[in-house]
Design a protein around this motif. Structure first.
Motif, PDB file in Angstrom:
ATOM      1  N   LYS A   1      42.690  71.101 -26.405  1.00 41.97           N
ATOM      2  CA  LYS A   1      41.661  70.313 -25.713  1.00 41.97           C
ATOM      3  C   LYS A   1      40.287  70.515 -26.340  1.00 41.97           C
ATOM      4  N   SER A   2      39.972  71.728 -26.748  1.00 40.50           N
ATOM      5  CA  SER A   2      38.655  71.964 -27.351  1.00 40.50           C
ATOM      6  C   SER A   2      38.545  71.287 -28.721  1.00 40.50           C
ATOM      7  N   PHE A   3      39.656  71.231 -29.464  1.00 38.44           N
ATOM      8  CA  PHE A   3      39.647  70.540 -30.757  1.00 38.44           C
ATOM      9  C   PHE A   3      39.450  69.035 -30.563  1.00 38.44           C
TER      10      PHE A   3
ATOM     11  N   GLY B   1      28.585  70.959 -28.419  1.00 32.78           N
ATOM     12  CA  GLY B   1      29.937  70.447 -28.188  1.00 32.78           C
ATOM     13  C   GLY B   1      30.967  70.914 -29.197  1.00 32.78           C
ATOM     14  N   THR B   2      30.562  71.066 -30.449  1.00 32.79           N
ATOM     15  CA  THR B   2      31.506  71.555 -31.455  1.00 32.79           C
ATOM     16  C   THR B   2      31.589  73.077 -31.457  1.00 32.79           C
ATOM     17  N   SER B   3      30.581  73.717 -30.911  1.00 36.10           N
ATOM     18  CA  SER B   3      30.576  75.173 -30.841  1.00 36.10           C
ATOM     19  C   SER B   3      31.643  75.710 -29.889  1.00 36.10           C
ATOM     20  N   ILE B   4      32.006  74.914 -28.893  1.00 39.34           N
ATOM     21  CA  ILE B   4      33.057  75.334 -27.957  1.00 39.34           C
ATOM     22  C   ILE B   4      34.318  75.671 -28.752  1.00 39.34           C
ATOM     23  N   ARG B   5      34.751  74.731 -29.556  1.00 41.93           N
ATOM     24  CA  ARG B   5      35.980  74.904 -30.347  1.00 41.93           C
ATOM     25  C   ARG B   5      35.825  76.002 -31.380  1.00 41.93           C
ATOM     26  N   ALA B   6      34.644  76.101 -31.968  1.00 46.08           N
ATOM     27  CA  ALA B   6      34.412  77.139 -32.974  1.00 46.08           C
ATOM     28  C   ALA B   6      34.604  78.528 -32.370  1.00 46.08           C
ATOM     29  N   ASN B   7      34.102  78.736 -31.169  1.00 45.34           N
ATOM     30  CA  ASN B   7      34.259  80.034 -30.515  1.00 45.34           C
ATOM     31  C   ASN B   7      35.697  80.285 -30.094  1.00 45.34           C
ATOM     32  N   VAL B   8      36.384  79.257 -29.649  1.00 49.15           N
ATOM     33  CA  VAL B   8      37.790  79.406 -29.295  1.00 49.15           C
ATOM     34  C   VAL B   8      38.590  79.795 -30.537  1.00 49.15           C
ATOM     35  N   ARG B   9      38.342  79.124 -31.633  1.00 51.69           N
ATOM     36  CA  ARG B   9      39.081  79.405 -32.880  1.00 51.69           C
ATOM     37  C   ARG B   9      38.787  80.811 -33.383  1.00 51.69           C
ATOM     38  N   GLU B  10      37.520  81.172 -33.378  1.00 53.63           N
ATOM     39  CA  GLU B  10      37.134  82.490 -33.860  1.00 53.63           C
ATOM     40  C   GLU B  10      37.796  83.578 -33.021  1.00 53.63           C
TER      41      GLU B  10
ATOM     42  N   LYS C   1      29.734  79.078 -21.989  1.00 57.40           N
ATOM     43  CA  LYS C   1      28.291  78.786 -21.982  1.00 57.40           C
ATOM     44  C   LYS C   1      27.990  77.521 -22.790  1.00 57.40           C
ATOM     45  N   GLU C   2      28.646  77.380 -23.938  1.00 56.11           N
ATOM     46  CA  GLU C   2      28.451  76.187 -24.761  1.00 56.11           C
ATOM     47  C   GLU C   2      28.970  74.936 -24.042  1.00 56.11           C
ATOM     48  N   ALA C   3      30.077  75.078 -23.328  1.00 56.49           N
ATOM     49  CA  ALA C   3      30.620  73.947 -22.575  1.00 56.49           C
ATOM     50  C   ALA C   3      29.656  73.533 -21.459  1.00 56.49           C
ATOM     51  N   ASN C   4      29.080  74.518 -20.781  1.00 57.07           N
ATOM     52  CA  ASN C   4      28.090  74.210 -19.745  1.00 57.07           C
ATOM     53  C   ASN C   4      26.861  73.526 -20.337  1.00 57.07           C
ATOM     54  N   GLU C   5      26.428  73.976 -21.501  1.00 59.79           N
ATOM     55  CA  GLU C   5      25.288  73.344 -22.164  1.00 59.79           C
ATOM     56  C   GLU C   5      25.635  71.918 -22.590  1.00 59.79           C
ATOM     57  N   THR C   6      26.843  71.738 -23.106  1.00 57.36           N
ATOM     58  CA  THR C   6      27.289  70.405 -23.515  1.00 57.36           C
ATOM     59  C   THR C   6      27.286  69.456 -22.324  1.00 57.36           C
ATOM     60  N   GLU C   7      27.744  69.951 -21.186  1.00 60.50           N
ATOM     61  CA  GLU C   7      27.737  69.141 -19.963  1.00 60.50           C
ATOM     62  C   GLU C   7      26.313  68.676 -19.646  1.00 60.50           C
ATOM     63  N   TYR C   8      25.353  69.556 -19.798  1.00 59.52           N
ATOM     64  CA  TYR C   8      23.953  69.196 -19.579  1.00 59.52           C
ATOM     65  C   TYR C   8      23.500  68.083 -20.528  1.00 59.52           C
ATOM     66  N   TRP C   9      23.815  68.220 -21.817  1.00 58.15           N
ATOM     67  CA  TRP C   9      23.388  67.215 -22.794  1.00 58.15           C
ATOM     68  C   TRP C   9      24.036  65.862 -22.506  1.00 58.15           C
TER      69      TRP C   9
ATOM     70  N   LYS D   1      36.017  65.293 -19.430  1.00 62.23           N
ATOM     71  CA  LYS D   1      36.672  66.196 -20.379  1.00 62.23           C
ATOM     72  C   LYS D   1      35.909  67.515 -20.483  1.00 62.23           C
ATOM     73  N   CYS D   2      34.593  67.422 -20.491  1.00 64.26           N
ATOM     74  CA  CYS D   2      33.764  68.624 -20.587  1.00 64.26           C
ATOM     75  C   CYS D   2      33.928  69.489 -19.339  1.00 64.26           C
ATOM     76  N   LYS D   3      33.937  68.863 -18.173  1.00 63.59           N
ATOM     77  CA  LYS D   3      34.126  69.613 -16.925  1.00 63.59           C
ATOM     78  C   LYS D   3      35.499  70.282 -16.898  1.00 63.59           C
ATOM     79  N   GLU D   4      36.499  69.602 -17.433  1.00 66.50           N
ATOM     80  CA  GLU D   4      37.836  70.182 -17.500  1.00 66.50           C
ATOM     81  C   GLU D   4      37.841  71.414 -18.406  1.00 66.50           C
ATOM     82  N   LEU D   5      37.163  71.321 -19.559  1.00 69.23           N
ATOM     83  CA  LEU D   5      37.056  72.482 -20.444  1.00 69.23           C
ATOM     84  C   LEU D   5      36.348  73.634 -19.733  1.00 69.23           C
ATOM     85  N   CYS D   6      35.287  73.319 -18.998  1.00 69.89           N
ATOM     86  CA  CYS D   6      34.562  74.356 -18.253  1.00 69.89           C
ATOM     87  C   CYS D   6      35.488  75.056 -17.264  1.00 69.89           C
TER      88      CYS D   6
END
Length: 122
Positions: free
Chosen positions: A9-11, A41-50, A69-77, A98-103
């Motif tokens: 989902k993050s990808f 928005g792309t940082s979410i997946r980057a952190n998951v992968r890392e 935290k990145e997902a919450n920020e993405t939701e704001y944007w 989709k963002c809320k689901e990731l959160c």
């Protein structure tokens, strides 16, 4: 990489973010908010992968918390882009959902890791 809900989902969400970024920049000629959306928005997946390469359980929890935290920020944007009419309702609402689901998923992971660590530390 493991085949998990958060990984997939993050990808897919990151791909949606990239497409949306290009749309906002090219069609709407907006450069500041779209860059913030792309970064968060792309940082979410980057952190998951890392994290899936992490060596320790604490690393896992830490990276999942950063992804949250990145997902919450993405939701704001996304909300800001909706309010400023840069995103059309149908696309925006789909992205926001989709963002809320990731959160929710990330929040559940973070909570479970904390509970596990508390039990191990006791």
């Amino acid at each position: 990489m493991t085949n998990s809900v958060i990984v997939n989902k993050s990808f897919n969400f990151a791909l949606d973010i990239i497409r949306t970024y290009h749309f906002i920049r090219c069609k709407k000629r907006e450069f500041i908010l779209s860059k913030q959306l792309l970064r968060a928005g792309t940082s979410i997946r980057a952190n998951v992968r890392e994290d899936f390469g992490g060596e320790f359980r604490k690393d896992f929890g830490h990276k999942m918390n950063i992804a949250l935290k990145e997902a919450n920020e993405t939701e704001y944007w996304i909300e800001l882009l909706i309010a400023s009419s840069y995103l059309e309702d149908e696309v925006a609402n789909e992205m926001l959902n989709k963002c809320k689901e990731l959160c929710k998923i990330l929040n559940s992971i973070v909570r479970k890791v904390r509970e596990t660590q508390e039990v191990q530390d006791a």
